[in-house]
Design a protein around this motif. Sequence first.
Motif, PDB file in Angstrom:
ATOM      1  N   THR A   2      47.335  81.658  81.094  1.00 42.65           N
ATOM      2  CA  THR A   2      47.865  80.634  81.997  1.00 42.65           C
ATOM      3  C   THR A   2      47.666  79.260  81.379  1.00 42.65           C
ATOM      4  OG1 THR A   2      47.023  82.044  83.758  1.00 42.65           O
ATOM      5  CG2 THR A   2      47.837  79.878  84.385  1.00 42.65           C
ATOM      6  N   ALA A   3      48.691  78.416  81.498  1.00 42.45           N
ATOM      7  CA  ALA A   3      48.556  77.052  80.984  1.00 42.45           C
ATOM      8  C   ALA A   3      47.496  76.297  81.792  1.00 42.45           C
ATOM      9  CB  ALA A   3      49.893  76.342  81.066  1.00 42.45           C
ATOM     10  N   ARG A   4      46.801  75.400  81.133  1.00 43.70           N
ATOM     11  CA  ARG A   4      45.761  74.637  81.821  1.00 43.70           C
ATOM     12  C   ARG A   4      46.334  73.526  82.690  1.00 43.70           C
ATOM     13  NH1 ARG A   4      41.851  73.426  76.772  1.00 43.70           N
ATOM     14  NH2 ARG A   4      41.342  75.584  76.340  1.00 43.70           N
ATOM     15  N   PHE A   5      47.519  73.072  82.307  1.00 39.01           N
ATOM     16  CA  PHE A   5      48.075  71.903  82.992  1.00 39.01           C
ATOM     17  C   PHE A   5      49.558  72.120  83.296  1.00 39.01           C
ATOM     18  CE2 PHE A   5      45.129  70.513  79.609  1.00 39.01           C
ATOM     19  CZ  PHE A   5      44.146  69.898  80.350  1.00 39.01           C
ATOM     20  N   ARG A   6      49.995  71.499  84.377  1.00 35.00           N
ATOM     21  CA  ARG A   6      51.415  71.314  84.613  1.00 35.00           C
ATOM     22  C   ARG A   6      51.677  69.819  84.563  1.00 35.00           C
ATOM     23  NH1 ARG A   6      52.985  71.746  89.555  1.00 35.00           N
ATOM     24  NH2 ARG A   6      50.959  72.228  90.455  1.00 35.00           N
ATOM     25  N   VAL A  24      48.722  68.172  86.648  1.00 36.67           N
ATOM     26  CA  VAL A  24      47.988  68.995  87.608  1.00 36.67           C
ATOM     27  C   VAL A  24      47.265  70.121  86.877  1.00 36.67           C
ATOM     28  CG1 VAL A  24      48.140  70.345  89.738  1.00 36.67           C
ATOM     29  CG2 VAL A  24      49.777  68.506  89.319  1.00 36.67           C
ATOM     30  N   GLY A  25      45.978  70.219  87.104  1.00 36.25           N
ATOM     31  CA  GLY A  25      45.184  71.312  86.548  1.00 36.25           C
ATOM     32  C   GLY A  25      45.283  72.553  87.420  1.00 36.25           C
ATOM     33  N   ASN A  26      44.711  73.652  86.931  1.00 38.16           N
ATOM     34  CA  ASN A  26      44.853  74.942  87.619  1.00 38.16           C
ATOM     35  C   ASN A  26      44.307  74.960  89.032  1.00 38.16           C
ATOM     36  OD1 ASN A  26      46.203  76.268  85.627  1.00 38.16           O
ATOM     37  ND2 ASN A  26      44.344  76.967  84.587  1.00 38.16           N
ATOM     38  N   GLY A  27      43.288  74.162  89.281  1.00 32.41           N
ATOM     39  CA  GLY A  27      42.696  74.145  90.618  1.00 32.41           C
ATOM     40  C   GLY A  27      43.236  73.029  91.493  1.00 32.41           C
ATOM     41  N   GLY A  28      44.329  72.406  91.068  1.00 31.10           N
ATOM     42  CA  GLY A  28      44.920  71.315  91.839  1.00 31.10           C
ATOM     43  C   GLY A  28      44.404  69.944  91.471  1.00 31.10           C
ATOM     44  N   GLU A  29      43.438  69.899  90.524  1.00 29.28           N
ATOM     45  CA  GLU A  29      42.929  68.604  90.083  1.00 29.28           C
ATOM     46  C   GLU A  29      44.087  67.827  89.445  1.00 29.28           C
ATOM     47  OE1 GLU A  29      42.051  71.533  88.826  1.00 29.28           O
ATOM     48  OE2 GLU A  29      40.032  71.951  89.596  1.00 29.28           O
ATOM     49  N   ILE A  96      36.700  54.617  77.261  1.00 27.10           N
ATOM     50  CA  ILE A  96      36.048  54.570  75.947  1.00 27.10           C
ATOM     51  C   ILE A  96      36.896  55.412  74.999  1.00 27.10           C
ATOM     52  CG2 ILE A  96      33.978  55.214  74.645  1.00 27.10           C
ATOM     53  CD1 ILE A  96      32.451  54.982  77.368  1.00 27.10           C
ATOM     54  N   ASP A  97      37.140  54.893  73.817  1.00 26.43           N
ATOM     55  CA  ASP A  97      37.925  55.633  72.831  1.00 26.43           C
ATOM     56  C   ASP A  97      37.247  56.976  72.532  1.00 26.43           C
ATOM     57  OD1 ASP A  97      39.909  56.147  70.957  1.00 26.43           O
ATOM     58  OD2 ASP A  97      38.771  55.208  69.333  1.00 26.43           O
ATOM     59  N   GLY A  98      38.014  58.042  72.577  1.00 28.15           N
ATOM     60  CA  GLY A  98      37.488  59.359  72.231  1.00 28.15           C
ATOM     61  C   GLY A  98      36.876  60.116  73.395  1.00 28.15           C
ATOM     62  N   GLN A  99      36.744  59.491  74.539  1.00 25.35           N
ATOM     63  CA  GLN A  99      36.121  60.204  75.656  1.00 25.35           C
ATOM     64  C   GLN A  99      37.077  61.272  76.190  1.00 25.35           C
ATOM     65  OE1 GLN A  99      36.545  56.587  78.583  1.00 25.35           O
ATOM     66  NE2 GLN A  99      35.643  58.243  79.770  1.00 25.35           N
ATOM     67  N   HIS A 100      36.499  62.295  76.776  1.00 25.42           N
ATOM     68  CA  HIS A 100      37.280  63.366  77.382  1.00 25.42           C
ATOM     69  C   HIS A 100      37.096  63.307  78.892  1.00 25.42           C
ATOM     70  CE1 HIS A 100      38.640  65.924  73.930  1.00 25.42           C
ATOM     71  NE2 HIS A 100      37.773  65.124  73.311  1.00 25.42           N
ATOM     72  N   LEU A 101      38.199  63.185  79.599  1.00 25.48           N
ATOM     73  CA  LEU A 101      38.163  63.144  81.059  1.00 25.48           C
ATOM     74  C   LEU A 101      38.395  64.563  81.566  1.00 25.48           C
ATOM     75  CD1 LEU A 101      40.560  60.077  81.408  1.00 25.48           C
ATOM     76  CD2 LEU A 101      38.059  60.028  81.617  1.00 25.48           C
ATOM     77  N   PRO A 102      37.422  65.153  82.239  1.00 22.88           N
ATOM     78  CA  PRO A 102      37.609  66.518  82.741  1.00 22.88           C
ATOM     79  C   PRO A 102      38.751  66.588  83.752  1.00 22.88           C
ATOM     80  CG  PRO A 102      35.305  65.825  82.919  1.00 22.88           C
ATOM     81  CD  PRO A 102      36.095  64.606  82.602  1.00 22.88           C
ATOM     82  N   LEU A 103      39.581  67.609  83.628  1.00 24.93           N
ATOM     83  CA  LEU A 103      40.634  67.854  84.625  1.00 24.93           C
ATOM     84  C   LEU A 103      40.790  69.366  84.739  1.00 24.93           C
ATOM     85  CD1 LEU A 103      42.636  66.018  86.360  1.00 24.93           C
ATOM     86  CD2 LEU A 103      44.396  66.938  84.866  1.00 24.93           C
ATOM     87  N   GLY A 104      40.246  69.919  85.811  1.00 29.07           N
ATOM     88  CA  GLY A 104      40.286  71.368  85.985  1.00 29.07           C
ATOM     89  C   GLY A 104      39.556  72.065  84.849  1.00 29.07           C
ATOM     90  N   GLU A 105      40.229  73.038  84.228  1.00 25.85           N
ATOM     91  CA  GLU A 105      39.600  73.802  83.143  1.00 25.85           C
ATOM     92  C   GLU A 105      39.721  73.098  81.796  1.00 25.85           C
ATOM     93  OE1 GLU A 105      41.418  77.645  83.188  1.00 25.85           O
ATOM     94  OE2 GLU A 105      41.090  77.854  85.339  1.00 25.85           O
ATOM     95  N   GLY A 106      40.388  71.963  81.762  1.00 25.10           N
ATOM     96  CA  GLY A 106      40.577  71.262  80.499  1.00 25.10           C
ATOM     97  C   GLY A 106      40.126  69.829  80.590  1.00 25.10           C
ATOM     98  N   THR A 107      40.522  69.065  79.585  1.00 20.19           N
ATOM     99  CA  THR A 107      40.205  67.639  79.567  1.00 20.19           C
ATOM    100  C   THR A 107      41.412  66.860  79.051  1.00 20.19           C
ATOM    101  OG1 THR A 107      39.394  67.515  77.272  1.00 20.19           O
ATOM    102  CG2 THR A 107      37.785  68.135  78.965  1.00 20.19           C
TER     103      THR A 107
END
Length: 206
Positions: A2-6, A24-29, A96-107
Motif C-alpha cells: 500500500t502506498a504511504r501517501f495519497r 494524506v497518510g494511511n491513517g488519515g494524517e 530546519i533543513d533536512g528535518q523529517h516531518l512525520p506523517l502517518g507511516e512515513g515522513t
Amino acid sequence: MTARFRVEQLAVGGFDHNFSYLIVGNGGEAALVDPTGDLEVIRAALARESALKPQYILLTHGHRDHREQVTEARTLFPAPVLAHPEADIPGAMPLIDGQHLPLGEGTLEVLFTPGHSADSVCYRLDDDSGLFTGDTLFVGCCGYGDAAVLYRTLTERILPLADSNWVYSGHDYGATPKALLGEEKRHNPFLTCVSPEEFRELLQHL
Ligand SMILES: [Fe+2]
C-alpha cells in the motif's frame, strides 16, 4: 504494497494557475501545502475526505500568491503553519533543513532550496513518490530568481533526488499538471543545461 501517501493536486486558480495540495497518510494524517486561491476548492477537497487528522500547513515560500488562504484554511484544517525561518509569516513555526516531518507511516523531508527566493523550501515524500517544489521547479521550467543560487539548488539538491518523484509544483505552467522528476531531468532545459552560464542565459529569457 500500500502506498504511504495519497496526494490531491488542487487547481485553486489564484494569482496565476496556482496549485495547492492535500497529502494524506494511511491513517488519515494530513498536510496542506500552500493554501491559496479559491478556498471553495480546498473546502471541497477536505469535505471529500473522512476522518482527516490535520497535522501541518506547509508553505513552499512566503510569496503572497502561495499563502493567500492560510488564515481561512486554518479554520477548516486546524494545524500549525510551517515555513522557512526567513519567510515573513506571522505565527509560522520555523523549519530546519533536512528535518523529517512525520506523517502517518512515513515522513516529509524538508529541503531548503534557495534561488527563486531565499526562503524557498521543497518537501519530499520519503517513499520518493512526490516532491512539492513551489516555484523552485515547474514542469518544463523553473521560477525566476538568483541565477547562481538557483543553479546550485537545482544541481545539488534536486537532480540527486529519485526519478520516481512526481514534481508537484506551485503553478500549472507545464504541458501536464505534474510530471515525473526522471522525465524533467531529461527534458526540462533548466535541469539539462550544463553550466551556470547557460542557466543564467536561459533564466534571463523567462
Ligand atoms: Fe514565488
